[in-house]
Structure formats: structure tokens, C-alpha cells
Design a protein around this motif. Structure first.
Motif, mmCIF file in Angstrom:
data_model
loop_
_atom_site.group_PDB
_atom_site.id
_atom_site.type_symbol
_atom_site.label_atom_id
_atom_site.label_comp_id
_atom_site.label_asym_id
_atom_site.label_seq_id
_atom_site.Cartn_x
_atom_site.Cartn_y
_atom_site.Cartn_z
ATOM 1 N N VAL A 88 -36.689 -0.765 -5.953
ATOM 2 C CA VAL A 88 -35.481 -1.597 -5.951
ATOM 3 C C VAL A 88 -34.258 -0.689 -5.852
ATOM 4 N N VAL A 89 -33.309 -1.077 -5.000
ATOM 5 C CA VAL A 89 -32.029 -0.374 -4.915
ATOM 6 C C VAL A 89 -30.914 -1.382 -5.160
ATOM 7 N N ALA A 90 -30.003 -1.050 -6.059
ATOM 8 C CA ALA A 90 -28.850 -1.904 -6.341
ATOM 9 C C ALA A 90 -27.571 -1.133 -6.041
ATOM 10 N N ILE A 91 -26.527 -1.873 -5.698
ATOM 11 C CA ILE A 91 -25.228 -1.219 -5.568
ATOM 12 C C ILE A 91 -24.748 -0.795 -6.955
ATOM 13 N N VAL A 92 -24.805 -1.724 -7.918
ATOM 14 C CA VAL A 92 -24.292 -1.437 -9.265
ATOM 15 C C VAL A 92 -25.308 -1.851 -10.328
ATOM 16 N N ASP A 93 -25.554 -0.959 -11.267
ATOM 17 C CA ASP A 93 -26.334 -1.284 -12.463
ATOM 18 C C ASP A 93 -25.351 -1.391 -13.626
ATOM 19 N N PRO A 111 -26.030 2.481 5.277
ATOM 20 C CA PRO A 111 -26.595 3.833 5.235
ATOM 21 C C PRO A 111 -26.818 4.353 3.817
ATOM 22 N N ARG A 112 -25.938 3.992 2.875
ATOM 23 C CA ARG A 112 -26.092 4.468 1.496
ATOM 24 C C ARG A 112 -27.365 3.901 0.873
ATOM 25 N N MET A 113 -27.599 2.614 1.074
ATOM 26 C CA MET A 113 -28.799 2.010 0.493
ATOM 27 C C MET A 113 -30.051 2.489 1.216
ATOM 28 N N LEU A 114 -29.951 2.689 2.522
ATOM 29 C CA LEU A 114 -31.087 3.219 3.281
ATOM 30 C C LEU A 114 -31.472 4.597 2.753
ATOM 31 N N HIS A 115 -30.498 5.431 2.498
ATOM 32 C CA HIS A 115 -30.766 6.768 1.962
ATOM 33 C C HIS A 115 -31.489 6.669 0.609
ATOM 34 N N ALA A 116 -31.047 5.742 -0.234
ATOM 35 C CA ALA A 116 -31.713 5.555 -1.533
ATOM 36 C C ALA A 116 -33.153 5.084 -1.350
ATOM 37 N N PHE A 129 -36.543 2.628 -9.282
ATOM 38 C CA PHE A 129 -35.214 2.017 -9.203
ATOM 39 C C PHE A 129 -34.154 3.063 -8.907
ATOM 40 N N ARG A 130 -33.230 2.714 -8.036
ATOM 41 C CA ARG A 130 -32.058 3.530 -7.736
ATOM 42 C C ARG A 130 -30.832 2.628 -7.782
ATOM 43 N N ALA A 131 -29.718 3.172 -8.237
ATOM 44 C CA ALA A 131 -28.443 2.457 -8.190
ATOM 45 C C ALA A 131 -27.399 3.393 -7.610
ATOM 46 N N LEU A 132 -26.583 2.873 -6.700
ATOM 47 C CA LEU A 132 -25.524 3.693 -6.118
ATOM 48 C C LEU A 132 -24.441 4.001 -7.154
ATOM 49 N N PHE A 133 -24.163 3.008 -8.014
ATOM 50 C CA PHE A 133 -23.123 3.141 -9.031
ATOM 51 C C PHE A 133 -23.582 2.457 -10.314
ATOM 52 N N SER A 134 -22.902 2.772 -11.398
ATOM 53 C CA SER A 134 -23.169 2.093 -12.667
ATOM 54 C C SER A 134 -21.845 1.651 -13.273
ATOM 55 N N ARG A 135 -21.923 0.990 -14.408
ATOM 56 C CA ARG A 135 -20.705 0.542 -15.105
ATOM 57 C C ARG A 135 -19.762 1.709 -15.394
ATOM 58 N N HIS A 136 -20.316 2.928 -15.528
ATOM 59 C CA HIS A 136 -19.489 4.101 -15.801
ATOM 60 C C HIS A 136 -18.445 4.331 -14.709
ATOM 61 N N ASP A 137 -18.740 3.867 -13.499
ATOM 62 C CA ASP A 137 -17.824 4.076 -12.381
ATOM 63 C C ASP A 137 -16.678 3.076 -12.365
ATOM 64 N N GLY A 169 -19.475 9.600 -17.553
ATOM 65 C CA GLY A 169 -20.471 9.754 -16.498
ATOM 66 C C GLY A 169 -19.970 9.231 -15.172
ATOM 67 N N SER A 170 -20.804 9.359 -14.158
ATOM 68 C CA SER A 170 -20.445 8.900 -12.814
ATOM 69 C C SER A 170 -21.698 8.490 -12.085
ATOM 70 N N ALA A 171 -21.505 7.973 -10.879
ATOM 71 C CA ALA A 171 -22.642 7.552 -10.067
ATOM 72 C C ALA A 171 -23.592 8.705 -9.814
ATOM 73 N N ALA A 172 -23.032 9.909 -9.662
ATOM 74 C CA ALA A 172 -23.876 11.070 -9.389
ATOM 75 C C ALA A 172 -24.833 11.332 -10.545
ATOM 76 N N ASP A 173 -24.424 10.942 -11.769
ATOM 77 C CA ASP A 173 -25.281 11.149 -12.933
ATOM 78 C C ASP A 173 -26.327 10.048 -13.079
ATOM 79 N N PHE A 174 -26.152 8.954 -12.337
ATOM 80 C CA PHE A 174 -26.998 7.790 -12.575
ATOM 81 C C PHE A 174 -27.884 7.485 -11.385
ATOM 82 N N ILE A 175 -28.984 8.199 -11.300
ATOM 83 C CA ILE A 175 -30.017 7.900 -10.309
ATOM 84 C C ILE A 175 -31.327 7.887 -11.082
ATOM 85 N N PRO A 176 -31.650 6.748 -11.740
ATOM 86 C CA PRO A 176 -32.862 6.714 -12.566
ATOM 87 C C PRO A 176 -34.131 6.857 -11.732
ATOM 88 N N GLU A 177 -35.108 7.470 -12.302
ATOM 89 C CA GLU A 177 -36.410 7.641 -11.617
ATOM 90 C C GLU A 177 -37.328 6.482 -11.933
#
Length: 196
Positions: free
Chosen positions: A152-157, A48-53, A173-181, A188-196
Motif C-alpha cells: 500500500v502507498v499513501a500520500i499522507v499517513d 511518478p512519486r507513488m510509482l517510485h514508492a 506500506f509506504r507514505a510520501l508524507f506524514s502528519r509531521h509534514d 520529523g519529516s517525510a524523509a524520516d517516514f518510510i515504514p517497512e
């Protein structure tokens, strides 16, 4: 609020050490999403998380979700299942793209795409992206097959060039999480990392 998917990834997928990544780069940390994604709970959480992205991409919705072998395959299946539970009438089919065509049998590079028409819209899912090279190669195979990749959607960037490579290739591109998490010294956090 607790994020169960992130909690699982932190405990089961993140490791410190010396690792050689698929990109050929050396790293002092590794995020292997498969132990989480292949668990029943992880499968149920990630779909569901990736579907939403995927639904956040502009334009008409895709008709299929493509997983890049190997890490992206269970993700494509999880997203397809989540889409069916959300709305069976507009569910996404899962397709897989190999790194290269099989040397036996049907000799296909794409699995599950035979029924898709030219121009069909597809989204690509990946587990962890570093430079984006293997993803861009997979996108090339999809485009060569006449499919339109919506993003493209990734779990982690890992934040090591993938987002820039996707932007250069005109891939949203969307990522659910990044190295910051995963790395406490990063801000930063995942909430801050949703690149357009």
C-alpha cells in the motif's frame, strides 16, 4: 530543496477545524488531497512519486495499481500514466475498488480488473490513511478476487494506527508524507517516514 507536491498539499489540502474522519474519529485537522491531485500539476507530480514508492516493494513488480474509491482513483490513474511514460512495455493498468459492489449493471466491486489473471500482483494507492480500515477492506476484496496485493502507498499517513494495521495484515506500506509534514509541533519529516 523545495518539494512542490508538499507545498501544494500544505496550501490547498491542509485545514484546521473540527472534522469527522472516515474512520469515525474526530480531528482538529483535515488533509483532503483531492484539490491537489485533481489539478493538472498535482496529477503530474503525484504519479511518478507513488510509482517510485511502489517500485520499492520486494518481489516481482505489480501489473496493476488499484485505487480505493474515491480518493485513490485519480491516484491509480496518475500512477498508471506515469508508468506508461517511464516504460510502456511494463506499464501498470489502473483498477478501482468500490466500498461495496454496485447494485445495478454489472454489480462489480472491482473496475478494470477483468483481464487480470488469478494471482496477478497489484499495489494499492490511497490519499490519506488514518486507521487503515477502508484500505484493508479493499485489500480483502482484491484478495477475494484472487489478486495478490504487494503493498500500500499513501500520500499522507496521519500516524493514527494505519501503519500498525497494515503490518498486522502483512501489507508492506509506504507514505510520501506524514502528519509531521503538516503540523509544526510535530518533529520529523517525510524523509524520516518510510515504514517497512
Amino acid at each position: 530543496m523545495s518539494d512542490r507536491l508538499l507545498e501544494l498539499l500544505r496550501t490547498r489540502s491542509f485545514r484546521h477545524g473540527r472534522f469527522t474522519l472516515a474512520s469515525g474519529r474526530e480531528s482538529d485537522f483535515f488533509i483532503d488531497c483531492k484539490p491537489v491531485v485533481l489539478s493538472a500539476e498535482g496529477h503530474a507530480l503525484v504519479g511518478p512519486r507513488m510509482l517510485h514508492a511502489i517500485e520499492s516493494f520486494e518481489g516481482a513488480p505489480p501489473v496493476a495499481v488499484c485505487g480505493v474509491v474515491l480518493g485513490g482513483c485519480p491516484l491509480a490513474s496518475a500512477v498508471a500514466l506515469a508508468s506508461y511514460h517511464q516504460d510502456a512495455a511494463s506499464a501498470l493498468d489502473a483498477i478501482y475498488v468500490r466500498k461495496e459492489a454496485k447494485d445495478h449493471g454489472s454489480k462489480k466491486r472491482l473496475e478494470g480488473a477483468d483481464h487480470l489473471r488469478a494471482g496477478a500482483r497489484v499495489a494499492v494507492v490511497e490519499d490519506t490513511v488514518t486507521t487503515g480500515g477502508s484500505t484493508i477492506s479493499a485489500v480483502g476484496a482484491l484478495r477475494e478476487a484472487g489478486l495478490h496485493v504487494v503493498g500500500v502507498v499513501a500520500i499522507v499517513d496521519r500516524l493514527e494506527g494505519a501503519a500498525e494495521a497494515f503490518a498486522a495484515a502483512k501489507l508492506p506500506f509506504r507514505a510520501l508524507f506524514s502528519r509531521h509534514d503538516f503540523l509544526p509541533e510535530s518533529a520529523g519529516s517525510a524523509a524520516d517516514f518510510i515504514p517497512e
